[in-house]
Design a protein around this motif. Sequence first.
Motif, short mmCIF file in Angstrom:
data_model
loop_
_atom_site.label_atom_id
_atom_site.label_comp_id
_atom_site.label_asym_id
_atom_site.label_seq_id
_atom_site.Cartn_x
_atom_site.Cartn_y
_atom_site.Cartn_z
N VAL A 186 0.87 -1.17 0.00
CA VAL A 186 0.00 0.00 0.00
C VAL A 186 0.90 1.23 0.00
N ASP A 187 0.83 2.00 -1.06
CA ASP A 187 1.62 3.22 -1.20
C ASP A 187 0.62 4.37 -1.30
N ALA A 188 0.29 4.97 -0.15
CA ALA A 188 -0.75 5.99 -0.12
C ALA A 188 -0.44 6.99 0.98
N VAL A 202 -6.06 8.36 4.49
CA VAL A 202 -5.34 8.50 3.23
C VAL A 202 -5.87 9.76 2.55
N ALA A 204 -4.68 13.17 -0.19
CA ALA A 204 -3.70 13.59 -1.21
C ALA A 204 -2.64 14.51 -0.63
N HIS A 240 -3.78 2.09 6.46
CA HIS A 240 -3.55 1.47 5.15
C HIS A 240 -4.39 0.21 4.96
N HIS A 243 -7.85 1.15 4.40
CA HIS A 243 -7.97 1.78 3.08
C HIS A 243 -8.20 0.73 1.97
#
Length: 325
Positions: A186-188, A202, A204, A240, A243
């Motif tokens: 998970v890359d958030a 999560v 932006a 994560h 998410h």
Amino acid sequence: MSSDNRITASFVVPPELSDRRLDQAAAELMPEHSRSRIQSWIKAGALTVNGRVCKPRDKVMLDDRLSLEAEPEAQVTWEAEEIELDIVYEDEHLLVINKPAGLVVHPAAGHAAGTLVNAVLSHAPEVENLPRAGIVHRLDKDTSGIMVVARSLIAHTSLVEQLQDRTMGREYEAVVVGTLTGGGTVDAPIGRHPRERKKMAVVASGKPAVTHYRLVERFAAHTHVRCKLESGRTHQIRVHMAHIKHPLVGDPVYGGRMRLPKGATDELRDALAEFRRQALHARQLTLEHPETGEIMSWEVPLPEDMVGLLEALRTHVKEMENNEF
């Protein structure tokens, strides 16, 4: 870097901190120090920009060099308390602890005493001279497992650098809702929840966060996973996994309603209902010793409550298999 009797550091302002206030940029670059301490260093001329004394509100620009040279002083006012610690390893620089679930790491509103910091101050009084009493990373109150505390300025600087460089290895075990079919990443980015300020999410505008997970054991409607962190954001694994729609069992903040597998027995129903914390355990810690450079690693077993939860999930699977015949 820090010597035995002075706190020193040097940073070049990166693009994302250009045009920010000096105190804000310094706080981002040195998260191990409190904002108030950073401001006092700026006002005292101990933290300079390109060799010049500035004010906390002055703006810094790309490639400015921030330099710190300060005398160590007692940095905490918390009381030492004789609280038993499960010490995995210790020397003059490091204190490695197996933290039980339910123990708060830092004194704060509602938890002024009875914390890990209070216990560490009793066991190793010298940490009062270190930022945040030597705490360089935290575990949530209801997360169990291994963590390291610095006992010297050399160790504090080294451990913070290892965390920032992502060279400190941290592996966790978790039980999540739902059946995962394989491992993944998970890359958030994670930041404050836009509406509920006590939660993370999560978003932006959040800070980069990467969690790798792999399967250990799959059950009827849950999965036992191991997670490895590249970053160390607040509630990272919990956020994560939620998410990707696989929240941690028992998580009171991100878990949602309890979900039962089809044909759940009373025993499994009770085991899940009675597990009232996030099913998360810091299993392994690997780091470079701040003085010798030796790579050291420690591992602590799962606590009894997670062992019992896994046994209940495993027993349910066996009963389902037996009922098919």
